[in-house]
Design a protein around this motif. Structure first.
Motif, PDB file in Angstrom:
ATOM      1  N   SER A   1      -4.790   3.596  -0.260  1.00  0.00           N
ATOM      2  CA  SER A   1      -4.620   1.906   0.145  1.00  0.00           C
ATOM      3  C   SER A   1      -4.754   1.539   1.596  1.00  0.00           C
ATOM      4  O   SER A   1      -5.221   0.508   2.007  1.00  0.00           O
ATOM      5  CB  SER A   1      -3.079   1.653   0.041  1.00  0.00           C
TER       6      SER A   1
ATOM      7  N   PRO B   1      -5.361  -5.194 -10.094  1.00  0.00           N
ATOM      8  CA  PRO B   1      -5.516  -4.670  -8.758  1.00  0.00           C
ATOM      9  C   PRO B   1      -6.769  -4.757  -8.185  1.00  0.00           C
ATOM     10  O   PRO B   1      -7.663  -3.951  -8.289  1.00  0.00           O
ATOM     11  CB  PRO B   1      -4.967  -3.398  -8.916  1.00  0.00           C
TER      12      PRO B   1
ATOM     13  N   ARG C   1      -9.036  -2.314  -5.864  1.00  0.00           N
ATOM     14  CA  ARG C   1      -9.549  -0.977  -6.740  1.00  0.00           C
ATOM     15  C   ARG C   1     -10.893  -1.287  -7.436  1.00  0.00           C
ATOM     16  O   ARG C   1     -11.592  -0.277  -7.572  1.00  0.00           O
ATOM     17  CB  ARG C   1      -8.286  -0.724  -7.803  1.00  0.00           C
ATOM     18  N   GLN C   2     -11.124  -2.429  -7.691  1.00  0.00           N
ATOM     19  CA  GLN C   2     -12.320  -2.826  -8.396  1.00  0.00           C
ATOM     20  C   GLN C   2     -13.847  -2.968  -7.646  1.00  0.00           C
ATOM     21  O   GLN C   2     -14.717  -2.627  -7.892  1.00  0.00           O
ATOM     22  CB  GLN C   2     -12.347  -3.985  -9.109  1.00  0.00           C
TER      23      GLN C   2
ATOM     24  N   LEU D   1      -1.379   0.625  -8.458  1.00  0.00           N
ATOM     25  CA  LEU D   1      -0.702  -0.717  -9.422  1.00  0.00           C
ATOM     26  C   LEU D   1      -0.740  -1.947  -8.054  1.00  0.00           C
ATOM     27  O   LEU D   1       0.355  -2.333  -7.900  1.00  0.00           O
ATOM     28  CB  LEU D   1       0.334  -0.369 -10.046  1.00  0.00           C
ATOM     29  N   TYR D   2      -1.638  -2.119  -7.305  1.00  0.00           N
ATOM     30  CA  TYR D   2      -1.427  -3.149  -6.201  1.00  0.00           C
ATOM     31  C   TYR D   2      -0.991  -4.321  -6.679  1.00  0.00           C
ATOM     32  O   TYR D   2      -0.107  -5.147  -5.835  1.00  0.00           O
ATOM     33  CB  TYR D   2      -2.862  -3.466  -5.369  1.00  0.00           C
TER      34      TYR D   2
ATOM     35  N   VAL E   1      -4.611  -3.207   4.832  1.00  0.00           N
ATOM     36  CA  VAL E   1      -4.340  -2.717   3.473  1.00  0.00           C
ATOM     37  C   VAL E   1      -5.164  -3.553   2.397  1.00  0.00           C
ATOM     38  O   VAL E   1      -6.056  -3.242   1.748  1.00  0.00           O
ATOM     39  CB  VAL E   1      -2.852  -2.801   2.713  1.00  0.00           C
TER      40      VAL E   1
ATOM     41  N   ARG F   1     -17.007  -0.008  -7.151  1.00  0.00           N
ATOM     42  CA  ARG F   1     -17.859  -0.246  -8.345  1.00  0.00           C
ATOM     43  C   ARG F   1     -18.558  -1.536  -8.487  1.00  0.00           C
ATOM     44  O   ARG F   1     -19.745  -1.663  -8.713  1.00  0.00           O
ATOM     45  CB  ARG F   1     -17.170  -0.071  -9.599  1.00  0.00           C
TER      46      ARG F   1
ATOM     47  N   PRO G   1     -12.927   1.810 -12.669  1.00  0.00           N
ATOM     48  CA  PRO G   1     -12.029   1.859 -11.602  1.00  0.00           C
ATOM     49  C   PRO G   1     -10.572   1.898 -11.786  1.00  0.00           C
ATOM     50  O   PRO G   1      -9.805   2.656 -11.095  1.00  0.00           O
ATOM     51  CB  PRO G   1     -12.489   0.663 -10.379  1.00  0.00           C
TER      52      PRO G   1
ATOM     53  N   GLY H   1       0.734  -1.235   0.124  1.00  0.00           N
ATOM     54  CA  GLY H   1      -0.045  -0.215   0.073  1.00  0.00           C
ATOM     55  C   GLY H   1       0.821   1.461   0.060  1.00  0.00           C
ATOM     56  O   GLY H   1       0.217   2.286  -0.216  1.00  0.00           O
TER      57      GLY H   1
ATOM     58  N   SER I   1      -2.946   6.545 -10.792  1.00  0.00           N
ATOM     59  CA  SER I   1      -3.633   7.263 -10.314  1.00  0.00           C
ATOM     60  C   SER I   1      -2.860   7.639  -9.110  1.00  0.00           C
ATOM     61  O   SER I   1      -3.169   6.928  -7.998  1.00  0.00           O
ATOM     62  CB  SER I   1      -4.992   6.906 -10.165  1.00  0.00           C
ATOM     63  N   PHE I   2      -1.920   8.640  -8.664  1.00  0.00           N
ATOM     64  CA  PHE I   2      -1.184   8.776  -7.842  1.00  0.00           C
ATOM     65  C   PHE I   2      -2.073   9.276  -6.576  1.00  0.00           C
ATOM     66  O   PHE I   2      -2.503  10.242  -6.489  1.00  0.00           O
ATOM     67  CB  PHE I   2      -0.203   9.736  -8.125  1.00  0.00           C
TER      68      PHE I   2
ATOM     69  N   ALA J   1      -2.488   2.142   3.978  1.00  0.00           N
ATOM     70  CA  ALA J   1      -1.390   2.123   4.728  1.00  0.00           C
ATOM     71  C   ALA J   1      -1.055   3.204   5.523  1.00  0.00           C
ATOM     72  O   ALA J   1      -1.400   4.547   5.200  1.00  0.00           O
ATOM     73  CB  ALA J   1      -0.251   1.957   3.745  1.00  0.00           C
TER      74      ALA J   1
ATOM     75  N   PRO K   1      -1.585   8.486  -2.671  1.00  0.00           N
ATOM     76  CA  PRO K   1      -0.670   7.443  -1.676  1.00  0.00           C
ATOM     77  C   PRO K   1      -1.680   6.894  -0.351  1.00  0.00           C
ATOM     78  O   PRO K   1      -1.441   6.024   0.358  1.00  0.00           O
ATOM     79  CB  PRO K   1       0.197   8.204  -1.072  1.00  0.00           C
TER      80      PRO K   1
ATOM     81  N   ALA L   1       1.173   3.128  -4.445  1.00  0.00           N
ATOM     82  CA  ALA L   1       0.850   4.860  -4.507  1.00  0.00           C
ATOM     83  C   ALA L   1      -0.002   5.130  -5.686  1.00  0.00           C
ATOM     84  O   ALA L   1      -0.601   6.025  -5.737  1.00  0.00           O
ATOM     85  CB  ALA L   1       1.931   5.663  -3.985  1.00  0.00           C
ATOM     86  N   ARG L   2       0.438   4.279  -6.744  1.00  0.00           N
ATOM     87  CA  ARG L   2      -0.388   4.732  -7.976  1.00  0.00           C
ATOM     88  C   ARG L   2      -1.483   3.766  -8.355  1.00  0.00           C
ATOM     89  O   ARG L   2      -1.820   3.869  -9.512  1.00  0.00           O
ATOM     90  CB  ARG L   2       0.642   4.920  -9.171  1.00  0.00           C
TER      91      ARG L   2
ATOM     92  N   TYR M   1     -13.566  -8.113 -15.100  1.00  0.00           N
ATOM     93  CA  TYR M   1     -14.064  -6.914 -14.948  1.00  0.00           C
ATOM     94  C   TYR M   1     -12.845  -5.780 -15.575  1.00  0.00           C
ATOM     95  O   TYR M   1     -12.914  -5.036 -16.348  1.00  0.00           O
ATOM     96  CB  TYR M   1     -14.623  -6.312 -13.689  1.00  0.00           C
ATOM     97  N   PHE M   2     -11.711  -6.246 -15.000  1.00  0.00           N
ATOM     98  CA  PHE M   2     -10.409  -5.241 -15.319  1.00  0.00           C
ATOM     99  C   PHE M   2     -10.261  -5.656 -16.844  1.00  0.00           C
ATOM    100  O   PHE M   2      -9.775  -4.483 -17.425  1.00  0.00           O
ATOM    101  CB  PHE M   2      -9.273  -6.058 -14.353  1.00  0.00           C
TER     102      PHE M   2
END
Lengths: 379, 125
Positions: B47, A326, A329-330, A100-101, A142, A333, B35, A91, B41-42, B49, B44, A97-98, A167-168
């Protein structure tokens, strides 16, 4: 505790293993209440993934109840009913942070090309999976989330990988209103990708497979047109004819490493292990999508090279998009879609087996017997 | 035979008919509802954390790692640590070859087979 244990290709057993323990302050121990066998688990079962060690437990689709938490865990408590995304992730790294888990840089010492995945070999970090009575869940603040009261266990477990991945994949296709979308593979991921393509405004959805029972499910569950590639002379020409000789706007590979349809590819990949996977579905996607179109790859491949028709992809000006999903993130929705009745993921479940009989579940899924599409495992 | 022309040969989509036939058709037509759009998408804080750098998990002194990593990752799996002949082969793969080298993966796959054979020897379990 009881757990599924890998003993070599095509050989798994249920054995007693030591209970997992808190190894990091943000770990949790989860008592598994429901798990699933994923199509990608078969790559491990068939010995295709490098550094799959004897004694490990598979399973990256599971839900359960929090049994124990580490001293730094703030968001979960003992007794919470949780769903756990298949991604292990911190996380806080550059990639997390972007969003992209699935590409986390802080959880997999064994490889930089992939993040961490529960029960998916040491190439994915060396974590035990959830086809067991208990599992260690790192970064409990997380990944896991309390399951909403309105959600069934069956839907929840399918939201830990299969549905979000489908879905992704539809999102990776960048579908515009009216697009024709061709989905290769009518397993769980392909069925979900096909169904989700409609959410994004597809005008036609075509599903390709070789198993009639799965194609029937594609027609009923995903409202798709279907083709059995074994019943046509050349699936690429068939698809060109069906799309006014242009090709589909978007093609999705929902098969991955063990694709049938070409004996040379299949043999060199799955038997000789000379390729990271048999890219038959991917090559058909490249061939049957229109010039300037998009190919989305959801199928999993191993880390060594595969014989992909990259020249055709370049010459056609294709956009190739891919990643491990990731998952978390889904979820917001997808929760809305479930609550609105737009998606009912558990409709594709065909079997549920007790953990004690998980070897039979793998064998049935691997052999595609008994109309098997999605198997759940109950510890 | 119809010639290839600039226009689309495909019929216009009947959105109402699709909406009536397929639950949720077009619910995510707007990319803002998807999504994973945009891909990166920055954010931080999204998440959950509550650390900038995760605490290091103890016990990793002997843990193998890819030489493409600067150091051992803060968290790692501890199942089935390196052991026996297969373990030695795996350690060589990790210490000497990056993920970009075929030798890395061939050694790991060879170790997998060696380990299976070893585990089937009498008294191995």
């Amino acid at each position: 505790m009881k757990a599924m244990v890998y003993r070599g290709p095509y050989r798994i057993e249920v054995e007693e293993k030591p209970m997992p323990r808190i190894e990091h302050p943000n770990d949790a121990i989860v008592r598994v209440t429901l798990a699933a066998i994923c199509g990608s688990d078969l790559h491990l079962y068939h010995g295709m993934m490098p550094d799959t060690r004897v004694g490990t437990t598979f399973g990256h689709e599971f839900i359960g109840v929090v049994e124990q938490v580490g001293p730094s865990v703030e968001r979960l408590k003992v007794g919470d009913r949780v769903m756990v995304p298949f991604n292990v992730y911190c996380g806080s790294c550059y990639f997390c942070a972007r969003g992209l888990y699935s590409n986390c840089h802080n959880v997999n010492p064994n490889a930089t090309a992939i993040g961490g995945i529960y029960g998916y070999s040491h190439t994915c970090g060396g974590y035990d999976g959830g086809q067991a009575e208990y599992v260690r869940v790192p970064f409990a603040d997380v990944g896991p989330q309390v399951i909403p009261d309105w959600m069934s266990d069956e839907d929840a477990v399918l939201l830990t990988d299969a549905l979000p991945t489908g879905y992704f994949g539809a999102q990776l296709g960048s579908i515009d209103e009216g697009d024709t979308v061709a989905v290769f593979g009518a397993g769980p991921i392909g069925l979900y990708a096909a169904r989700c393509a409609w959410l994004m405004g597809a005008g036609r959805v075509i599903v390709i497979d070789r198993l009639d029972c799965r194609l029937e499910r594609a027609r009923e569950f995903a409202f798709a047109e279907t083709y059995n590639y074994e019943q046509v002379r050349d699936i690429v020409v068939t698809l060109k004819k069906a799309t006014d000789w242009l090709g589909a706007d978007v093609a999705i590979d929902a098969v991955g490493a063990e694709a049938d349809g070409n004996r040379l590819q299949h043999f060199t990949a799955t038997k000789l292990k000379l390729q990271g996977g048999s890219p038959v579905a991917l090559n058909w996607a490249i061939d049957s999508v229109r010039k300037g179109g998009t190919v989305a790859v959801l199928g999993a491949y191993g880390p060594v090279f595969s014989a992909v028709k990259f020249g055709d992809a370049m010459n056609k000006g294709l956009t190739l998009r891919m990643n491990q999903c990731p998952v978390k993130r889904q979820w917001p929705r997808l929760f809305e879609h479930l609550q609105a009745g737009r998606l009912a993921p558990s409709e594709i479940v065909t079997h549920t087996v007790p953990l004690e009989y998980i070897a039979d579940g793998y064998d049935m899924f691997s052999a595609k017997r008994d109309g098997c599409i999605k198997t759940l495992v109950r510890p | 035979m119809d010639p290839y022309t600039a226009g689309t040969p495909r019929p216009q989509v009947d959105a109402d008919a699709l909406r009536a036939r397929i639950p949720g058709w077009g619910a995510d037509l707007d990319a803002a509802d998807r999504p994973s759009v945009p891909r990166e998408s920055f954010d931080p804080g999204a998440s959950g954390a509550h650390w900038e750098v995760p605490t290091q998990q103890p016990g990793g002194e002997e843990r193998e790692r890819s030489i493409e990593h600067r150091q051992l990752t803060p968290v790692f799996g501890t199942v089935a640590p390196l052991a026996g002949l297969a373990g030695r082969i795996r350690r060589t793969a990790y210490r000497r070859y990056s993920e970009g080298r075929l030798a890395h993966w061939l050694l790991l796959m060879a170790a997998d087979r060696v380990e299976v054979l070893q585990s089937r020897l009498p008294g191995a379990r």
